[in-house]
Design an enzyme around this catalytic site. Structure first.
Site, PDB file in Angstrom:
ATOM      1  N   VAL A   1     -32.848   5.548   7.567  1.00 33.10           N
ATOM      2  CA  VAL A   1     -33.053   4.265   8.251  1.00 33.10           C
ATOM      3  C   VAL A   1     -33.011   3.078   7.294  1.00 33.10           C
ATOM      4  O   VAL A   1     -32.972   1.932   7.725  1.00 33.10           O
ATOM      5  CB  VAL A   1     -34.393   4.230   9.040  1.00 33.10           C
ATOM      6  CG1 VAL A   1     -34.329   5.114  10.263  1.00 33.10           C
ATOM      7  CG2 VAL A   1     -35.587   4.577   8.165  1.00 33.10           C
TER       8      VAL A   1
ATOM      9  N   HIS B   1     -34.079   5.724  -0.906  1.00 27.96           N
ATOM     10  CA  HIS B   1     -33.614   5.843   0.470  1.00 27.96           C
ATOM     11  C   HIS B   1     -34.785   6.190   1.378  1.00 27.96           C
ATOM     12  O   HIS B   1     -35.656   6.957   0.999  1.00 27.96           O
ATOM     13  CB  HIS B   1     -32.560   6.941   0.572  1.00 27.96           C
ATOM     14  CG  HIS B   1     -31.407   6.703  -0.358  1.00 27.96           C
ATOM     15  ND1 HIS B   1     -30.206   6.202   0.075  1.00 27.96           N
ATOM     16  CD2 HIS B   1     -31.290   6.859  -1.696  1.00 27.96           C
ATOM     17  CE1 HIS B   1     -29.393   6.071  -0.961  1.00 27.96           C
ATOM     18  NE2 HIS B   1     -30.032   6.472  -2.041  1.00 27.96           N
ATOM     19  N   VAL B   2     -34.760   5.631   2.592  1.00 27.65           N
ATOM     20  CA  VAL B   2     -35.849   5.888   3.536  1.00 27.65           C
ATOM     21  C   VAL B   2     -35.290   6.637   4.744  1.00 27.65           C
ATOM     22  O   VAL B   2     -34.279   6.229   5.325  1.00 27.65           O
ATOM     23  CB  VAL B   2     -36.527   4.572   3.981  1.00 27.65           C
ATOM     24  CG1 VAL B   2     -37.668   4.849   4.962  1.00 27.65           C
ATOM     25  CG2 VAL B   2     -37.055   3.799   2.780  1.00 27.65           C
TER      26      VAL B   2
ATOM     27  N   ASP C   1     -43.482  -8.065  -4.624  1.00 23.19           N
ATOM     28  CA  ASP C   1     -42.143  -8.110  -4.026  1.00 23.19           C
ATOM     29  C   ASP C   1     -42.255  -8.313  -2.516  1.00 23.19           C
ATOM     30  O   ASP C   1     -41.589  -7.625  -1.752  1.00 23.19           O
ATOM     31  CB  ASP C   1     -41.391  -6.812  -4.359  1.00 23.19           C
ATOM     32  CG  ASP C   1     -39.904  -6.908  -4.052  1.00 23.19           C
ATOM     33  OD1 ASP C   1     -39.394  -8.046  -3.979  1.00 23.19           O
ATOM     34  OD2 ASP C   1     -39.264  -5.853  -3.873  1.00 23.19           O
TER      35      ASP C   1
ATOM     36  N   GLY D   1     -33.754   0.875   0.122  1.00 21.44           N
ATOM     37  CA  GLY D   1     -34.489  -0.248  -0.451  1.00 21.44           C
ATOM     38  C   GLY D   1     -34.392  -0.276  -1.955  1.00 21.44           C
ATOM     39  O   GLY D   1     -33.530   0.379  -2.551  1.00 21.44           O
ATOM     40  N   THR D   2     -35.269  -1.056  -2.511  1.00 24.71           N
ATOM     41  CA  THR D   2     -35.268  -1.267  -3.947  1.00 24.71           C
ATOM     42  C   THR D   2     -35.484   0.037  -4.701  1.00 24.71           C
ATOM     43  O   THR D   2     -34.937   0.238  -5.773  1.00 24.71           O
ATOM     44  CB  THR D   2     -36.402  -2.246  -4.311  1.00 24.71           C
ATOM     45  OG1 THR D   2     -36.399  -3.288  -3.344  1.00 24.71           O
ATOM     46  CG2 THR D   2     -36.220  -2.835  -5.679  1.00 24.71           C
TER      47      THR D   2
ATOM     48  N   LYS E   1     -39.587   8.579   1.868  1.00 31.19           N
ATOM     49  CA  LYS E   1     -38.842   7.773   0.904  1.00 31.19           C
ATOM     50  C   LYS E   1     -38.490   8.618  -0.307  1.00 31.19           C
ATOM     51  O   LYS E   1     -39.378   9.152  -0.972  1.00 31.19           O
ATOM     52  CB  LYS E   1     -39.677   6.559   0.487  1.00 31.19           C
ATOM     53  CG  LYS E   1     -38.909   5.590  -0.383  1.00 31.19           C
ATOM     54  CD  LYS E   1     -39.719   4.394  -0.776  1.00 31.19           C
ATOM     55  CE  LYS E   1     -39.826   3.379   0.322  1.00 31.19           C
ATOM     56  NZ  LYS E   1     -40.352   2.082  -0.155  1.00 31.19           N
TER      57      LYS E   1
HETATM   58  P1  AMP Z   1     -37.922  -0.254   1.132  1.00 30.99           P
HETATM   59  O1  AMP Z   1     -37.454   0.810   0.213  1.00 30.99           O
HETATM   60  O2  AMP Z   1     -39.390  -0.202   1.374  1.00 30.99           O
HETATM   61  O3  AMP Z   1     -37.433  -1.627   0.754  1.00 30.99           O
HETATM   62  O4  AMP Z   1     -37.302   0.070   2.555  1.00 30.99           O
HETATM   63  C1  AMP Z   1     -35.954   0.117   2.884  1.00 30.99           C
HETATM   64  C2  AMP Z   1     -35.823   0.012   4.381  1.00 30.99           C
HETATM   65  O5  AMP Z   1     -36.557   1.082   4.983  1.00 30.99           O
HETATM   66  C3  AMP Z   1     -36.357  -1.285   4.973  1.00 30.99           C
HETATM   67  O6  AMP Z   1     -35.525  -1.705   6.025  1.00 30.99           O
HETATM   68  C4  AMP Z   1     -37.681  -0.932   5.490  1.00 30.99           C
HETATM   69  O7  AMP Z   1     -38.053  -1.732   6.576  1.00 30.99           O
HETATM   70  C5  AMP Z   1     -37.509   0.546   5.880  1.00 30.99           C
HETATM   71  N1  AMP Z   1     -38.810   1.217   5.711  1.00 30.99           N
HETATM   72  C6  AMP Z   1     -39.586   1.237   4.612  1.00 30.99           C
HETATM   73  N2  AMP Z   1     -40.740   1.878   4.841  1.00 30.99           N
HETATM   74  C7  AMP Z   1     -40.706   2.275   6.143  1.00 30.99           C
HETATM   75  C8  AMP Z   1     -41.625   2.945   7.018  1.00 30.99           C
HETATM   76  N3  AMP Z   1     -42.825   3.342   6.601  1.00 30.99           N
HETATM   77  N4  AMP Z   1     -41.256   3.147   8.301  1.00 30.99           N
HETATM   78  C9  AMP Z   1     -40.049   2.739   8.743  1.00 30.99           C
HETATM   79  N5  AMP Z   1     -39.157   2.082   7.976  1.00 30.99           N
HETATM   80  C10 AMP Z   1     -39.466   1.843   6.698  1.00 30.99           C
END
Ligand code: AMP
Length: 441
Positions: free
Chosen positions: A27, A34-35, A153, A30-31, A54
């Site tokens: 989905v 992968h999520v 961040d 991110g930084t 993640k």
């Molecule tokens: P991040 O690595 O946290 O920047 O996340 C990358 C993407 O995954 C972003 O669009 C976040 O909104 C989504 N994301 C991060 N954590 C979650 C979570 N706990 N539930 C659903 N989506 C998430």
């Protein structure tokens, strides 16, 4: 190490792929990795609960990162995403973090409103939604700051909002402390993995070379997010296609801030003279170019009245001098939150949620992200300017918490919890008992 013991612990160690279905359910990217949206495998899936998994970019984990992660696991607040478990996969040396799944985030919510506005489509949301969102962000950040955890961040993509379910409409701050954890400033620049960097939410003191992260830096970012919620435009939007610098000084981003806020008067920010990049600032900028710029004008253009309580709070959050910027604690007591309509726990107030669910990403989307087109999170994220550029750049982050910030409180929490972390690491955190996981971050 005893080989048999190693084999036994390896066999007993829970593996993410044995416990969760997540394949094809990416989905976000991110930084830090992968999520994926995950569900417990059949017989374990008694409640149908969804999780976010993640996978951290890179391999291996140091003991200090382990302790930090354990510290994050101790954080418990309704507005802070809870890190449920950590998996270390021994076969590929990957680190997986398990979180509650949040169906929405402010990046997608703002994007949805922007395109509705562009298409002159009315979206029915509760009157107090922005107020509820802001209050919960402040509440979560206040908790983190009280525990001496700095986010570092904050941006709309890191502010999650829970979808249908028990915690419907609740804000969850994500990625807290990760900037420090996974982008260790103690490492030489050349060792850093390239990271995705956003400058739009960056406080002016950071852009002027401040060497330490502070709570005030998180507050500035909250001010930027508040303005964006009120206008659906990133307030300090700036083109920054070719960031190839390890220097925190960023001319165009500062220019954008001054274009909205005006150039700070000496009396408003006395210590600006002490900033490392003050010399460059005086060389590059002329106060006279910004005489007609101020926040009142900018917000009036977006139909936010300068005599409103929301404007007054915004001004306190977006104060240039970090020492004069409001704290999260005071902001939560601001008259804005005492005026009707009051903030609520479900930011959607029981109404229909108009925002679409997260889309699954394909590898194509990933490739786009790799070329710097966008940060992942939806098929069309490369369009428009409402998404910070996701250029992969090498940056030298400001130092870790300054020594003065590492209060005895923090040291205490850190020492005690580091010990606890090591104790519970054997049960909760699937740490390595071998020396395979050395300081690779
Ligand atoms: P991040 O690595 O946290 O920047 O996340 C990358 C993407 O995954 C972003 O669009 C976040 O909104 C989504 N994301 C991060 N954590 C979650 C979570 N706990 N539930 C659903 N989506 C998430």
């Amino acid at each position: 190490m005893d080989f048999e013991y190693k084999q036994k612990t390896n066999a007993e160690r829970a593996k993410v792929e044995d416990l969760f279905d997540y394949e094809g359910c990416k989905v976000g990217r991110g930084t830090y990795g992968h999520v994926y949206k995950g569900k417990r495998k059949n017989r374990l899936n008694t409640d149908g609960r969804e999780y976010a998994l993640k996978q951290i970019e890179g391999t291996g984990i140091s003991m200090s990162a382990c302790r930090e992660i354990a510290l994050l696991r101790e954080l418990k607040h309704p507005n802070v995403i809870s890190l449920q478990k950590v998996f270390l996969s021994h076969t590929d040396r990957k680190v997986w973090l398990l979180f509650d799944y949040a169906e929405h985030d402010l990046w997608h919510i703002i994007k949805f409103h922007r395109s509705a506005k562009a298409n002159k489509k009315q979206i029915d949301v509760p009157k107090n939604m922005v107020k509820s969102l802001l209050f919960q962000i402040l509440d979560g950040i206040h908790y983190l700051h009280a525990n001496w955890v700095l986010h570092r961040d904050l941006k709309p993509a890191n502010i999650l909002v829970m979808g249908e379910g028990e915690e419907r409409g609740r804000v969850k701050i994500a990625d807290m402390g990760f900037a420090r954890l996974f982008n260790s400033p103690l490492k030489p620049l050349a060792d850093l993995d390239p990271v995705v960097v956003t400058f739009w939410y960056r406080a002016p003191e950071l852009l002027l070379g401040a060497r330490h992260y502070t709570k005030a830096i998180d507050i500035w970012a909250i001010g930027c997010i508040f303005a964006e919620l009120l206008t659906y435009e990133p307030i300090f939007h700036c083109r920054q296609e070719d960031i190839k610098t390890s220097n925190p000084y960023h001319h165009d981003q500062l220019d954008r801030i001054f274009n909205v806020m005006g150039f700070p008067q000496d009396k408003d920010w006395e210590d600006i003279r002490k900033m490392p990049e003050h010399g460059t600032l005086t060389k590059d900028f002329k106060r006279s170019n910004y005489v007609n710029c101020n926040l009142v004008k900018y917000m009036e253009k977006h139909k936010v009245k300068p005599d409103s309580k929301q404007f007054h709070l915004l001004q306190k959050l977006l104060t240039m001098d970090p020492t004069k910027r409001i704290t999260s604690e005071l902001a939560m007591k601001d008259p804005y939150f005492l005026e009707d309509p009051l903030p609520s726990q479900d930011v959607f107030e029981g109404k229909n949620i108009p925002y679409p669910k997260r889309e699954f990403l394909t590898d194509d989307d990933d490739d786009k992200a790799d070329t710097g087109a966008s940060k992942a999170g939806g098929a069309d994220q490369s369009s428009g300017h409402n998404q910070p550029p996701a250029k992969r750049v090498r940056v030298m982050p400001p130092s870790t918490v300054s020594s003065s910030m590492v209060s005895s409180d923090y040291q205490h929490i850190h020492n005690v919890q580091a010990q606890q972390a090591l104790q519970f690491s054997s049960s909760n955190i699937q740490t390595s008992t071998s020396s395979t996981y050395t300081s690779r971050f």
